[in-house]
Design an enzyme around this catalytic site. Structure first.
Site, PDB file in Angstrom:
ATOM      1  N   SER A 207       0.835  -1.195   0.000  1.00 28.24           N
ATOM      2  CA  SER A 207       0.000   0.000   0.000  1.00 28.24           C
ATOM      3  C   SER A 207       0.877   1.254   0.000  1.00 28.24           C
ATOM      4  O   SER A 207       1.641   1.461  -0.943  1.00 28.24           O
ATOM      5  CB  SER A 207      -0.953  -0.045   1.200  1.00 28.24           C
ATOM      6  OG  SER A 207      -2.002   0.874   1.045  1.00 28.24           O
ATOM      7  N   ASP A 233      -0.566  -4.716  -3.638  1.00 33.48           N
ATOM      8  CA  ASP A 233      -1.945  -4.248  -3.634  1.00 33.48           C
ATOM      9  C   ASP A 233      -2.096  -2.735  -3.545  1.00 33.48           C
ATOM     10  O   ASP A 233      -2.853  -2.220  -2.714  1.00 33.48           O
ATOM     11  CB  ASP A 233      -2.751  -4.910  -2.514  1.00 33.48           C
ATOM     12  CG  ASP A 233      -4.231  -5.023  -2.887  1.00 33.48           C
ATOM     13  OD1 ASP A 233      -4.510  -5.465  -4.007  1.00 33.48           O
ATOM     14  OD2 ASP A 233      -5.097  -4.665  -2.067  1.00 33.48           O
ATOM     15  N   HIS A 363      -6.910  -7.005   1.269  1.00 34.38           N
ATOM     16  CA  HIS A 363      -5.915  -5.958   1.000  1.00 34.38           C
ATOM     17  C   HIS A 363      -4.544  -6.329   1.557  1.00 34.38           C
ATOM     18  O   HIS A 363      -3.522  -6.035   0.938  1.00 34.38           O
ATOM     19  CB  HIS A 363      -6.396  -4.638   1.606  1.00 34.38           C
ATOM     20  CG  HIS A 363      -5.458  -3.496   1.400  1.00 34.38           C
ATOM     21  ND1 HIS A 363      -4.941  -3.158   0.165  1.00 34.38           N
ATOM     22  CD2 HIS A 363      -4.920  -2.604   2.283  1.00 34.38           C
ATOM     23  CE1 HIS A 363      -4.131  -2.112   0.289  1.00 34.38           C
ATOM     24  NE2 HIS A 363      -4.105  -1.761   1.568  1.00 34.38           N
TER      25      HIS A 363
END
Length: 405
Positions: A207, A233, A363
């Site tokens: 992220s 991700d 996630h």
């Protein structure tokens, strides 16, 4: 049946014990104990721990010959445990690296397992609100598949146990500052560990961390030491779109918890982290204890994510272009192909980077599926390992040796 047949059957079956039916409550206890086995760090299978509804839960588990599958676990309670797993389970040591900047002192906190020999160093950077222990379980899986590998996992400023003194009124979490921090941690680790030269580096970011490692790779500040970088991700287009709903997400989180166990339980039940072993490892570092508060305020979030809003857009703008243009091998791990934006879709079709999709993960791909993530990352390193390249001899060397060219 004749008397002779009855006598023969009786002689054959007489030696077998008669098993009474197992009481229902005992069946329940055995099922609970087998369920508890899945939460032990040694035996947890990341693919089956993610969720019962995931595609991975249909896989067949084949026990090794040296394990007694139905043995009663020693000292294991008859219920699912949510106890914290210490960082020492996964790393050799923790580092406290001091650096003086802008009339203040920052003490970077990081976890380290040193590389062996000429092994690579995987440097990991977590996402916003997380910590270096987010990569703990996947780090152990990497070491299983590549025993010579080292792992360096830092806590970003404002996260984990990294401290700034004096405490600033406003925390600077700009992409430029976080990139400087990452380079500083790597350089200071080399100095503190007295490494003669920098080991081969593979940068891994989840992220926000993906934006940081991409920015560092693009800048070239680590030179030729960087073999490649992996982004988990995060894609520019979908990340910027998701920022619109960040406040809604933050409003759904509990403001605090009564205990560490309840904090771990919330992450697992909400499927924020789908692997209970990883949750038991990483979640405690996300919370801080308030001795003066009781009830749901006893454990509160260590990082105030809402206060980081001024930096959100700056983290991700231009990410796709930097990811495609930076030097080194490129790996993108996603939880779904819908996250790809146009620029990355074209780049993937042109073969500019490696792509792996885990639709059964959330996630936190590396926490939900640490074993599968480690397998992909280790394979990525091996494809980019320069030490395995066999170069042809130089013409000057052949002439000097008296050989014809």
């Amino acid at each position: 049946m004749s008397d002779l047949q009855k006598a023969f059957a009786k002689s054959k079956l007489g030696g077998y014990p008669v098993n009474p039916p197992v009481p229902f409550n005992e069946v329940e206890e055995e099922e609970e104990e087998i369920e508890a086995l899945g939460d032990l760090p040694v035996d947890d299978d990341s693919s089956s721990a993610s969720s019962a509804s995931s595609a991975s839960s249909t896989g067949t588990i084949i026990p090794s010959s040296n394990h007694n599958l139905f043995a009663r676990p020693q000292g294991s309670p008859n219920r699912r445990t949510l106890d914290q797993i210490p960082w020492t389970t996964y790393f050799e040591r923790e580092l406290f690296l001091k650096s003086t900047k802008d009339a203040g002192t920052i003490t970077y906190h990081a976890y380290l397992t040193s590389p062996v020999g000429t092994g690579p160093l995987f440097v990991t950077h977590h996402g916003a609100g997380s910590s270096g222990l987010s990569f703990a379980v996947v780090a152990s899986e990497i070491r299983k598949k590549l025993p010579s590998a080292g792992i360096l996992s830092l806590d970003a400023r404002g996260h984990g146990s990294t401290k700034i003194t004096p405490v600033p009124e406003k925390l600077d979490l700009s992409l430029e500052r976080l990139s400087e921090d990452l380079v500083s941690v790597i350089d200071n680790t080399k100095t503190q560990m007295d490494w003669k030269e920098m080991p081969p580096l593979v940068l891994i970011g989840h992220s926000l961390g993906g934006a940081v490692v991409t920015d560092v790779a693009k800048s070239g500040r680590l030179g030729n030491a960087v073999l490649g970088y992996a982004v988990l991700d995060v894609v520019e287009g979908s990340a910027i779109d998701a920022l619109q709903s960040m406040h809604t997400y933050l409003s759904t989180r509990p403001p605090g918890f009564t205990s560490l166990q309840s904090g771990i339980e919330w992450h697992v039940r909400s499927r924020t982290i789908r692997n209970s072993v990883s949750a038991r490892t990483s979640v405690p570092s996300l919370l801080t204890h308030n001795a003066e508060s009781k009830g749901s305020g006893a454990w509160t979030w260590r990082t105030n994510l809402a206060a980081t809003q001024p930096f959100w857009e700056g983290w991700f703008v231009g990410l796709s272009n930097k990811f495609l243009s930076a030097r080194g091998g490129k790996l993108l791990l996603l939880a779904g192909t819908d996250r790809l934006d146009k620029e990355l879709t074209i780049g993937q079709m042109q073969g500019k980077y490696a792509l792996q999709v885990f639709p059964e993960a959330g996630h936190f791909i590396h926490e939900d599926l640490p074993e599968k993530t480690a397998m992909v990352i280790v394979d990525f390193y091996r494809r980019n390992d320069r030490s395995t390249l066999v170069l042809p001899p130089k013409v000057s060397d052949l002439l000097r040796a008296g050989k014809k060219v």
